[in-house]
Scaffold this motif. Structure first.
Motif, mmCIF file in Angstrom:
data_model
loop_
_atom_site.group_PDB
_atom_site.id
_atom_site.type_symbol
_atom_site.label_atom_id
_atom_site.label_comp_id
_atom_site.label_asym_id
_atom_site.label_seq_id
_atom_site.Cartn_x
_atom_site.Cartn_y
_atom_site.Cartn_z
ATOM 1 N N ARG A 171 1.004 -1.176 -0.601
ATOM 2 C CA ARG A 171 0.212 0.018 -0.143
ATOM 3 C C ARG A 171 0.680 1.217 -0.276
ATOM 4 N N GLY A 172 2.271 1.543 0.148
ATOM 5 C CA GLY A 172 2.952 2.356 0.777
ATOM 6 C C GLY A 172 2.759 3.104 1.766
ATOM 7 N N ILE A 173 3.466 4.048 1.817
ATOM 8 C CA ILE A 173 3.430 5.350 2.991
ATOM 9 C C ILE A 173 2.220 6.549 2.312
ATOM 10 N N CYS A 174 0.971 6.332 3.377
ATOM 11 C CA CYS A 174 0.063 7.635 2.937
ATOM 12 C C CYS A 174 0.270 9.164 3.402
ATOM 13 N N PRO A 175 -0.244 9.663 3.417
ATOM 14 C CA PRO A 175 -0.120 10.684 4.770
ATOM 15 C C PRO A 175 -0.262 10.948 5.888
#
Length: 993
Positions: free
Chosen positions: A580-584
């Motif tokens: 998913r990765g890094i969201c804000p």
């Protein structure tokens, strides 16, 4: 003695060979003949003559075994009941004359040169002593001679002789005597005998006592499945649970139920657990109490699962937990044992799927009801101050409450959260619990895990956890603002003036009414009303100024709050998919919470922040590149616990992204930056080399945990193919053998499993092992006397490398190649010998060559190797080495007769016998050489291979593969062809005489 009597004894022996003959009739007939004789000497001689034919046969032939049983019955028939009347003692001595004669003969034969005679003598002594009644009497001198003889035979060279001697001594032991020689011999055999059947025999007859219990317990960690299985059976049948410590009980269940052999698991389930339950009158909760479930929850759950799997009906399962009408255990009745039983039972039933839905509904309440139940209990957990934590009684009480709370939280996973109302209520309750200040930090991670598991949308999960963290970190608190004293005084004066004006106006109003000036009275009344309003307003302002409290968010920075927030953050990163990765939102948590926590003065906060940073870095390669240097610094500068956490994070990064973790995204190459790229690549290679050097240095760390974690990390990296380094592999092998790591069971177990799995995975890995052979051996040969490595058995290390590089050891053997790994290793070893032919290690190198599976087919590799061997023959002066090289040359020249058919018998035993799931068992300690090396296998030279057929018996022969069952007639025909018949031997002897 008449001639026909000779025939009668011989005829009895002939008939005794046949299994269908009635031995009781033979014994009775022969005994009648014996009783009629006045002179028993000739009978004794003839009986012994016939017996000798059976005693010279070592194999377990049916005819011989039948004769041995017959002799035992005949000798035991002379035993008479013990009488207290002294007048009958002389008759008893006459009756025991034959038994004493036979035992004396056997004792004279036990030292014979023939191992068959020694075996049969001990077997007969064993059977004779076993056939005597419990109150049988034997002459004291004879008893002592039997004892001395069997003590000698338990040290015999042949395992079968040792087995029979050990069994014979079962009635000679005295468990109450600490200095009993039989007990000491038994314990010595249990710990040091290399034959598993001998250890099994000793286990079957040793009497449990305070002295022997620890030795029996250690056999549950034996390398052989049959020995472990029997050890559990002995403990179940002969040892009470109270005789074992809590640690021993837990260890028995943990290791037994997780054993690599299914038969051992089955013995624990069907023998040990039922026996322990019988000792507790079938009360499972009492058994759990004996295990101290607070400190071994997982083992207790595994035990309960085994008990549940043996239950015959659902009602038997539910008897251990008593629920109220709302399907809950009353809060006042909650204990560690019943709540763990409740949780384990629900998980067991839930895993059964549709089959257990009905029972699960009877075991658990609705989700909303359980949510309130969970909230009410966790809210009641006691909060201890620092002074109260010094009181162990109160601390243990709180730890018990936390354990019960943990089990209740785990029960959330068994609830049916498909219903919307119940799910929302559970989410709200979990949020409230996380926001409560008295929620223990140890439960935070579990609560977040269950909360995330209930929510379905990833964005909602992140948002909700972030909001909880924000509310915990910056709670809304009431704050009172400072009041201006002058302003307060001015308002008080004004209020007093208004009150005076009201009083004056009321007095004037009364005067106007008395004068009947109603128009003036009306004006005064309106004025009084206005003054009252002004007074009320001033009073309200005065009260507000006195209680000037506003609600606003206040940031908390104490260690407990930060640790709580970081624990929630770490659990969030663990539960989210790394793709998913890094969201804000997650990035904001990193910047505002994690990075400041890395520099926090509190070690616990720093450690959790490092864990969070390492977990977050798995979600983003850019984030990993940014903070990799920080992790490297932490691994070298902080406290040991924090350094280990940073090291784990670093290894995880290398496992996920490889050694190219520092590479930036590829950019187009222009004329301007084409010269900068080689410099950038050189910088990356330098960084990678520094990381590997740092890891290599950690292998020499004095901090045991850091050294173990580094070794485990390097093993993972090499096994996954991220690193291919013969130097590092050599370091790991040396670390495995180093006596300094002897007590580090985790390190030894990890490296033992890694080495065999790594070498068997591919040919490339075997080539890496081959390249690491000579550096490892040179390090050992050049080790100074003061170094622990000087104590390592170099021959054993060489055997390990030969076994690891064996082509047949590969899981998926590669296609036939001209040059095998052993061929290449042979060339390396030959070149090493030619470097210095007078070196003391030349003999070991030559011995190593004889262990290799070298390809004898003609070819370039064969020719080159023969040239090297010829050079060695010309240079080497050691006769033993020359004989080995000459034999190897004959093999390469095509003389295969010198090559043993059983090549595997002359090499190491399989590594599975040493490491396959049992490398951390106590047997490795018993077999480890005194000088501290870790034995991977046992060398078997050619001479020992020749003796293997004599030393083994039927019990030790490997099991044959299953085949079609032959018919009864075919089996009888085969038995007739192969069975040994003593008649021919006796007839031949009679004719020659």
């Amino acid at each position: 003695m008449p001639g026909d009597s000779d025939l009668e004894i011989e005829e009895a022996f002939r008939r005794a060979q046949k299994a269908h003959n009635n031995k009781a009739k033979l014994v009775a007939s022969l005994k009648n003949r014996y009783n009629k004789l006045e002179d028993k000497t000739e009978f004794h001689e003839e009986f012994v003559r016939c017996l000798k034919y059976a005693m010279i046969i070592y194999t377990r032939e049916p005819a011989v075994e039948n004769v041995i049983d017959f002799v035992t019955r005949f000798a035991a028939s002379f035993e008479t009941p013990v009488n207290e009347n002294p007048d009958e003692e002389e008759e008893e001595e006459d009756e025991n004359e034959f038994l004493n004669f036979l035992l004396n003969f056997l004792l004279e034969s036990h030292g014979a040169n023939s191992h068959a005679v020694r075996f049969r003598a001990c077997q007969l002594v064993n059977k004779l002593l076993g056939s005597l009644s419990e109150n049988a009497q034997i002459d004291d001198d004879l008893w002592d001679r039997i004892h001395e003889a069997m003590l000698i035979r338990v040290t015999d060279k042949y395992p079968n002789v040792r087995i029979q001697a050990a069994l014979a001594m079962s009635r000679l032991q005295d468990p109450s005597n600490v200095d009993c020689p039989t007990i000491k011999a038994y314990m010595l055999l249990l710990e040091n005998d290399s034959n598993p059947e001998v250890r099994r025999a000793v286990l079957s007859c040793i009497a449990p006592s305070a002295t022997t219990l620890s030795k029996i317990y250690k056999r549950t960690r034996d390398v052989k499945e049959k020995v472990r299985k029997l050890a559990y059976q002995v403990l179940a049948e002969k040892v009470h649970i109270r005789a074992l410590s809590i640690a021993q009980r837990v260890s028995l269940l943990h290791e037994g139920l997780s054993d690599s052999a299914d038969s051992v698991k089955e013995v624990v389930k069907t023998h040990l657990l039922p026996a322990w339950l019988r000792m507790q009158q079938g009360d499972v909760l009492q058994l759990l109490h004996r295990l101290d479930v607070e400190n071994c929850a997982e083992t207790a759950v595994t035990t309960l699962q085994a008990i549940f799997s043996m239950a015959t009906s659902p009602d038997d399962l539910q008897n251990g937990v008593r629920l109220d009408e709302r399907k809950r255990i009353p809060v006042d009745s909650l204990t560690c044992e019943n709540v763990l039983y409740w949780r384990a039972l629900c998980e067991f039933v839930k895993n059964k799927g549709n089959e257990g839905e009905e029972l699960l509904e009877r075991l658990l309440p609705e989700t909303a009801i359980f949510a309130e139940y969970l909230y009410s209990y966790l809210k009641s957990i006691t909060q201890l101050s620092e002074e109260q934590r010094a009181d162990m009684t109160q601390l243990e009480m709180v730890m018990t409450q936390e354990f019960i709370g943990q089990q209740l939280i785990l029960l959330v996973g068994c609830l049916d959260t498909s219903e919307e109302g119940g799910r929302k209520r559970m989410v709200a309750v979990l949020q409230e619990i996380l926001l409560m200040p008295n929620t223990p930090t140890s439960l935070i991670g579990l609560l977040v895990e269950k909360l995330i598991g209930i929510l379905r949308d990833d964005a909602q999960k992140i948002q909700m956890v972030a909001e909880i963290i924000s509310d915990v970190r910056e709670p809304i608190l009431p704050i009172s603002e400072p009041v201006d004293e002058n302003e307060k005084r001015r308002k008080q004066v004004k209020l007093a003036e208004v009150r005076v004006q009201i009083m004056e106006a009321k007095q004037t109003l009364e005067e106007c009414i008395s004068c009947q000036d109603f128009s003036r009275a009306a004006e005064l009344k309106d004025s009084i009303s206005q003054l009252e309003e002004l007074k009320n307003q001033l009073v309200l302002e005065a009260s507000q100024s006195a209680d000037n409290i506003k609600e606003q968010r206040v940031e908390k920075s104490d260690a407990k709050t930060l640790l709580k927030c970081l624990t929630m953050c770490a659990e969030l990163f663990k539960q989210m998919n790394i793709k998913r990765g890094i969201c804000p939102t997650m990035n904001a948590l990193i910047e505002s919470l994690i990075l400041p926590g890395v520099s926090n003065p509190n070690p616990a906060v720093r450690n959790m922040a490092v864990i969070c940073l390492g977990t977050a870095a798995l979600h983003s390669k850019d984030l990993a590149n940014t903070h990799l240097v920080l992790l490297l610094q932490i691994t070298q500068l902080d406290e040991p616990k924090i350094r280990i956490s940073a090291l784990r994070a670093l290894v995880d990064q290398l496992l996920l992204n490889g050694l190219n973790i520092l590479q930036d995204k590829p950019a187009p190459v222009s004329q301007d930056d084409s010269n900068e790229q080689p410099e950038h690549q050189a910088e990356e290679e330098s960084t990678v080399q520094s990381i590997l050097k740092m890891l290599s240095d950690f292998l020499d760390s004095e901090i045991c945990e850091l050294r173990t974690e580094t070794a485990e990390g390097l093993a993972k990296l090499m096994y996954c193919g991220r690193i291919l380094s013969p130097k590092l592999l050599s370091r790991l092998v040396l670390l495995w053998y180093n006596p300094v790591t002897e007590d580090d069971q985790r390190l030894r177990h990890c490296l033992g499993v890694f080495l065999q799995l790594y070498a068997r995975a591919s040919r490339t890995n075997q080539e890496c092992v081959e390249e690491s052979f000579l550096p490892t051996m040179r390090t050992l040969f050049n080790a100074p006397v003061t170094s622990p490595l000087s104590e390592v058995d170099t021959s054993n290390v060489a055997e390990l490398f030969v076994e690891l590089t064996r082509p047949s050891a590969l899981v998926q053997p590669a296609a036939v190649q001209a040059v095998s790994v052993h061929d290449s290793l042979a060339v390396r070893v030959c070149n090493e010998i030619l470097r210095d032919t007078s070196a003391p290690e030349v003999r070991l190198y030559c011995k190593t060559l004889s262990w290799l599976e070298i390809n004898t087919e003609p070819g370039p590799a064969n020719s080159d190797l023969q040239l090297l061997l010829k050079d060695i023959l010309q240079e080497v002066k050691d006769k033993h080495s020359i004989r080995i090289i000459e034999k190897l040359c004959n093999q390469l020249n095509g003389d295969r007769c010198s090559k043993s058919a059983g090549n595997q018998d002359t090499t190491l035993q399989n590594l599975d016998d040493h490491n396959g799931g049992e490398v951390n068992k106590d047997e490795t300690k018993a077999k480890r050489a005194k000088r501290g090396q870790k034995k991977a296998s046992t060398a078997k030279n050619g001479k020992k291979a020749e003796l293997s057929s004599d030393e083994s018996d039927e019990e030790n022969v490997p099991e044959e593969p299953p085949s079609v069952r032959p018919s009864r007639r075919a089996k009888m025909a085969a038995i007739d062809k192969t069975k040994q018949d003593l008649t021919a031997l006796m007839n031949q002897e009679a004719n020659s005489s």
